[in-house]
Design an enzyme around this catalytic site. Structure first.
Site, PDB file in Angstrom:
ATOM      1  N   GLU A  40      42.770  40.311  38.925  1.00 55.36           N
ATOM      2  CA  GLU A  40      41.908  39.913  37.810  1.00 55.36           C
ATOM      3  C   GLU A  40      41.193  38.604  38.138  1.00 55.36           C
ATOM      4  O   GLU A  40      41.838  37.612  38.464  1.00 55.36           O
ATOM      5  CB  GLU A  40      42.748  39.728  36.535  1.00 55.36           C
ATOM      6  CG  GLU A  40      41.986  39.127  35.375  1.00 55.36           C
ATOM      7  CD  GLU A  40      42.881  38.526  34.309  1.00 55.36           C
ATOM      8  OE1 GLU A  40      42.390  37.659  33.554  1.00 55.36           O
ATOM      9  OE2 GLU A  40      44.067  38.910  34.217  1.00 55.36           O
ATOM     10  N   LYS A 129      48.586  42.774  26.517  1.00 52.73           N
ATOM     11  CA  LYS A 129      48.935  41.486  27.124  1.00 52.73           C
ATOM     12  C   LYS A 129      49.435  40.547  26.026  1.00 52.73           C
ATOM     13  O   LYS A 129      48.678  40.178  25.136  1.00 52.73           O
ATOM     14  CB  LYS A 129      47.682  40.919  27.797  1.00 52.73           C
ATOM     15  CG  LYS A 129      47.703  39.440  28.121  1.00 52.73           C
ATOM     16  CD  LYS A 129      46.327  39.022  28.650  1.00 52.73           C
ATOM     17  CE  LYS A 129      46.166  37.528  28.675  1.00 52.73           C
ATOM     18  NZ  LYS A 129      44.852  37.126  29.222  1.00 52.73           N
TER      19      LYS A 129
END
Length: 203
Positions: A40, A129
């Site tokens: 990411e 998340k």
């Protein structure tokens, strides 16, 4: 592969906040060589879309490459066009989840409350998340596990390091977002590889 298959290969998500395009390929190669296959690039990094483009071109067949810290749908479009296949947000925005899914991306939005979690799942989120994870700690994740749909991938992000990994795993984490414990601006590829080995050992 769906997100659970990527997580089964390695449950670590490398958050490369601050990485530059001129170094991202070497760092990405080092991570994949150690087995870390979810990468990411936060959008508040220097030239993040270019970093995603370079990672996707070089590692897209071996890693799930995408970006984080999305705030607008236009950013989803830009990252998708660059070859990114992963959306990560710090907050609960169902519209961004729907935008990502419309482009065939994996959506891993951030949440902190059960209400946010269910809203994101209804929008099509593939994984959730928990952020900032250190605010509630492993007991919070364990409590959330009891009410969220069975099998929902849950990943704590924020303060996750080799020392805390076992407690998060015991609480039911599906994966772990690792930022400064894996990469800090200025780290060499060799340094990142060493950090990856330490985190994998802690698993």
């Amino acid at each position: 592969m769906d997100v659970t298959e990527w997580l089964s290969r390695c449950p670590l998500v490398a958050i490369l906040r601050g990485v530059r395009p001129d170094e991202v390929e070497a760092i990405g190669e080092a991570l994949v060589a150690e087995g870390v296959v979810i990468l990411e690039v936060p959008l508040n990094s220097p030239e993040p879309v270019e970093s995603v483009r370079r990672l996707a071109a070089r590692l897209g067949d071996r890693a799930l490459v995408g970006a984080g810290t999305f705030r607008r749908e236009a950013e989803v479009e830009a990252v998708a066009e660059a070859g990114g296949r992963l959306l990560v947000t710090p907050h609960a925005d169902p519209a961004l989840v729907r935008a990502a899914k419309a482009r065939g991306m994996v959506a891993m939005p951030g949440f902190l409350t059960p209400a946010e979690a269910f809203g994101l799942l209804d929008a099509g989120a593939d994984a959730l998340k928990l952020f900032p994870a250190e605010a509630g700690g492993p007991p919070m994740l364990k409590a959330l596990r009891a009410v969220l749909p069975k099998g929902t991938p849950l990943l704590p992000v924020g303060g996750v390091d080799a020392r805390s990994l076992p407690a998060w795993r015991e609480a039911g984490a599906s994966g772990y977002g690792c930022g400064s414990s894996l990469y800090r601006p200025g780290d060499t590829a060799d340094a990142v590889a060493a950090k990856a080995r330490a985190l994998i050992a802690a698993l």
